[in-house]
Design an enzyme around this catalytic site. Structure first.
Site, PDB file in Angstrom:
ATOM      1  N   PRO A 278      -7.314  -2.627  -0.716  1.00 55.45           N
ATOM      2  CA  PRO A 278      -6.930  -4.041  -0.730  1.00 55.45           C
ATOM      3  C   PRO A 278      -6.170  -4.355  -2.016  1.00 55.45           C
ATOM      4  O   PRO A 278      -6.448  -3.788  -3.075  1.00 55.45           O
ATOM      5  CB  PRO A 278      -8.277  -4.778  -0.704  1.00 55.45           C
ATOM      6  CG  PRO A 278      -9.271  -3.765  -0.235  1.00 55.45           C
ATOM      7  CD  PRO A 278      -8.764  -2.437  -0.697  1.00 55.45           C
ATOM      8  N   LYS A 279      -5.206  -5.263  -1.928  1.00 59.31           N
ATOM      9  CA  LYS A 279      -4.464  -5.704  -3.114  1.00 59.31           C
ATOM     10  C   LYS A 279      -5.113  -6.979  -3.658  1.00 59.31           C
ATOM     11  O   LYS A 279      -5.030  -8.038  -3.046  1.00 59.31           O
ATOM     12  CB  LYS A 279      -2.992  -5.957  -2.790  1.00 59.31           C
ATOM     13  CG  LYS A 279      -2.172  -6.274  -4.043  1.00 59.31           C
ATOM     14  CD  LYS A 279      -0.720  -6.508  -3.716  1.00 59.31           C
ATOM     15  CE  LYS A 279       0.085  -6.711  -4.993  1.00 59.31           C
ATOM     16  NZ  LYS A 279      -0.440  -7.842  -5.807  1.00 59.31           N
ATOM     17  N   TRP A 280      -5.742  -6.855  -4.800  1.00 63.31           N
ATOM     18  CA  TRP A 280      -6.477  -7.962  -5.403  1.00 63.31           C
ATOM     19  C   TRP A 280      -5.535  -8.911  -6.127  1.00 63.31           C
ATOM     20  O   TRP A 280      -4.602  -8.463  -6.804  1.00 63.31           O
ATOM     21  CB  TRP A 280      -7.540  -7.422  -6.354  1.00 63.31           C
ATOM     22  CG  TRP A 280      -8.528  -6.567  -5.640  1.00 63.31           C
ATOM     23  CD1 TRP A 280      -8.459  -5.224  -5.436  1.00 63.31           C
ATOM     24  CD2 TRP A 280      -9.700  -7.022  -4.963  1.00 63.31           C
ATOM     25  NE1 TRP A 280      -9.521  -4.799  -4.687  1.00 63.31           N
ATOM     26  CE2 TRP A 280     -10.309  -5.889  -4.385  1.00 63.31           C
ATOM     27  CE3 TRP A 280     -10.302  -8.261  -4.801  1.00 63.31           C
ATOM     28  CZ2 TRP A 280     -11.483  -5.963  -3.649  1.00 63.31           C
ATOM     29  CZ3 TRP A 280     -11.478  -8.346  -4.082  1.00 63.31           C
ATOM     30  CH2 TRP A 280     -12.055  -7.201  -3.512  1.00 63.31           C
TER      31      TRP A 280
ATOM     32  N   ASP B 127      -3.916 -10.586  -1.301  1.00 64.93           N
ATOM     33  CA  ASP B 127      -2.520 -10.813  -0.929  1.00 64.93           C
ATOM     34  C   ASP B 127      -1.784  -9.568  -0.463  1.00 64.93           C
ATOM     35  O   ASP B 127      -0.572  -9.506  -0.546  1.00 64.93           O
ATOM     36  CB  ASP B 127      -1.752 -11.483  -2.069  1.00 64.93           C
ATOM     37  CG  ASP B 127      -1.632 -10.617  -3.313  1.00 64.93           C
ATOM     38  OD1 ASP B 127      -2.304  -9.572  -3.369  1.00 64.93           O
ATOM     39  OD2 ASP B 127      -0.876 -10.993  -4.225  1.00 64.93           O
ATOM     40  N   GLY B 128      -2.506  -8.588   0.092  1.00 65.42           N
ATOM     41  CA  GLY B 128      -1.815  -7.444   0.653  1.00 65.42           C
ATOM     42  C   GLY B 128      -2.632  -6.176   0.595  1.00 65.42           C
ATOM     43  O   GLY B 128      -3.861  -6.190   0.409  1.00 65.42           O
TER      44      GLY B 128
END
Length: 339
Positions: free
Chosen positions: A23-25, A174-175
């Site tokens: 996950p993009k934090w 967010d990504g």
């Protein structure tokens, strides 16, 4: 080590050695240096963050088993509608000059650190090791520590990663980041790949600022109408070329709000702790010009990042530019992301 943007989550065989997905934090990137007694936290650009997160300094000192250098993200989780999610506004408030204020916020909205890479352990550099080995070492080091130090989730299943891209946005992420399993840690290089959410919206141009060079348009302020018919400032768009900045001066001139003497009417946007004394004044525009912009997500009622200009929309009525067109992600509990 940095990431370059890609339009979609890439297939694992698109890179030699395969990819792992995380996950993009959406928080503050932090490099944590622990020498066994003292902790220092630096930003991606090497700015000191230590004083802003006393609760993390205490936790690192107490919980880390030995000297190490960690790479990860500082985030704050708060509950909304019964679900936990990332809270950027609460995180941004930490950058405050008063130690008493920081101390109060560290108790009211404590931060957590999500670790996703290990650069050094027990004085031994891991920079040249492949990510697969660094990740295994990271799991051994912090995998069982618990709050407020968490280990990010990871998978080699691209289908699961693509599901994360859709689901985890509801928790404020967010990504998705794709990391080559065979790659060493390469500071300053965009070795990783990131897939983020990109959407378009029609917005009203409500003002502009002159570029820092003193020539041309630097940014255009954007507005949307709320349910009560009020035009709300939702952020801005920028990143224009030198030639485009000059063209925009002429394009926007017919829409400038003017006083009785014919002079341009100016206003000021609200200053924030990130303004750093910058001029926040802008030339007001009549709310008649509609633009289509690309954006990633909203934080509250504002674009989280600067929007990107797509095209003018002379076919759209400004009053049709409402918040209703904005895609809101389905709520997702941050605790489920953390696992």
């Amino acid at each position: 080590m940095l990431a370059k943007a890609v339009p979609t989550v890439p297939a694992p065989d698109s890179v030699d050695g395969g990819l792992a997905y995380e996950p993009k934090w959406d928080g503050f990137r932090g490099i944590v240096v622990f020498d066994g007694e003292h902790v220092e936290i630096g930003s991606r650009g090497a700015k000191p963050l230590t004083r802003y997160f006393p609760e993390l300094v205490e936790a690192f000192t107490r919980l880390l088993p030995g000297p190490c250098v960690l790479d990860g993200e500082i985030v704050i989780s708060t509950a909304r509608t019964g679900r936990a999610r990332l809270d950027w506004e609460a995180l941004a408030q930490r950058i405050h000059p008063a130690a008493s204020r920081v101390e109060l916020l560290s108790r009211e909205t404590p931060a957590m650190f999500v670790a996703f890479d290990l650069i050094e352990a027990e004085g031994v550099s891991l920079l040249d090791e492949p990510f697969s080995k660094r990740r295994a070492a990271l799991e051994r080091l912090v995998g069982g520590i618990g709050d407020p130090i968490r280990l990010t989730r990871i998978t080699t299943d691209v289908a699961l990663a693509r599901r994360w891209l859709e689901e985890f946005e509801g928790a404020g992420l967010d990504g998705v980041v794709a990391k080559p399993l065979a790659a060493p840690y390469s500071p300053g290089k965009r070795v990783m790949l990131k897939a983020k959410h990109h959407r378009t919206a029609d917005v009203v141009a409500i003002g502009y600022r002159i570029h820092a060079s003193g020539t041309g348009v630097g940014s255009i302020l954007l507005g949307l109408y709320d349910d009560e018919g009020r035009l709300r400032n939702v952020g801005g768009m920028s990143a224009f070329s030198n030639a485009r900045r000059l063209e925009l001066i002429d394009e926007l001139e017919p829409y400038i709000v003017r006083d009785d003497d014919g002079g341009a009417v100016t206003g000021d946007t609200e200053r924030s702790r990130f303004s750093s004394g910058r001029d926040v004044s802008f030339v007001q525009l009549r709310p008649e010009l509609v633009a289509e912009v690309r954006y990633d997500q909203l934080e509250g009622d504002r674009f989280r990042h600067t929007a990107q200009f797509e095209r003018w929309r002379p076919d759209r009525e400004p009053r049709s530019c409402t918040f209703e067109q904005i895609e809101r992600p389905i709520a997702y509990d941050l605790d489920d992301v953390l696992g």
